[in-house]
Design a protein around this motif. Structure first.
Motif, PDB file in Angstrom:
ATOM      1  N   HIS A   1      -6.043 -27.806   3.230  1.00  0.00           N
ATOM      2  CA  HIS A   1      -6.146 -26.687   4.165  1.00  0.00           C
ATOM      3  C   HIS A   1      -4.798 -26.137   4.608  1.00  0.00           C
ATOM      4  O   HIS A   1      -4.717 -24.975   5.008  1.00  0.00           O
TER       5      HIS A   1
ATOM      6  N   THR B   1      -2.262 -25.275   2.925  1.00  0.00           N
ATOM      7  CA  THR B   1      -1.762 -24.202   2.057  1.00  0.00           C
ATOM      8  C   THR B   1      -2.415 -22.860   2.376  1.00  0.00           C
ATOM      9  O   THR B   1      -1.837 -21.814   2.106  1.00  0.00           O
ATOM     10  N   ALA B   2      -3.614 -22.879   2.954  1.00  0.00           N
ATOM     11  CA  ALA B   2      -4.321 -21.640   3.279  1.00  0.00           C
ATOM     12  C   ALA B   2      -3.990 -21.134   4.678  1.00  0.00           C
ATOM     13  O   ALA B   2      -4.438 -20.055   5.060  1.00  0.00           O
ATOM     14  N   ARG B   3      -3.217 -21.885   5.418  1.00  0.00           N
ATOM     15  CA  ARG B   3      -2.898 -21.525   6.798  1.00  0.00           C
ATOM     16  C   ARG B   3      -1.995 -20.300   6.835  1.00  0.00           C
ATOM     17  O   ARG B   3      -1.097 -20.139   6.020  1.00  0.00           O
ATOM     18  N   ARG B   4      -2.233 -19.438   7.787  1.00  0.00           N
ATOM     19  CA  ARG B   4      -1.393 -18.260   7.984  1.00  0.00           C
ATOM     20  C   ARG B   4      -0.159 -18.633   8.773  1.00  0.00           C
ATOM     21  O   ARG B   4      -0.229 -19.357   9.745  1.00  0.00           O
TER      22      ARG B   4
END
Length: 42
Positions: free
Chosen positions: A34, A36-39
């Motif tokens: 998760h 890597t998908a964080r803004r």
């Protein structure tokens, strides 16, 4: 007043990278997927 003051921020406290418990290892794997998908806001 009890507890921390309100703030619009949070701390990223990841699960330990070196773990032996199965639950901790699985939690770290999920965290890594998760993160890597964080803004990024900054």
């Amino acid at each position: 007043m009890s507890g921390p003051p309100p703030a619009p921020a949070w701390w990223d406290v990841p699960v330990a990278e070196i773990a032996t418990r199965k639950a901790a290892v699985e939690a770290r794997e999920e965290y890594d997927r998760h993160v890597t998908a964080r803004r990024r806001h900054l």
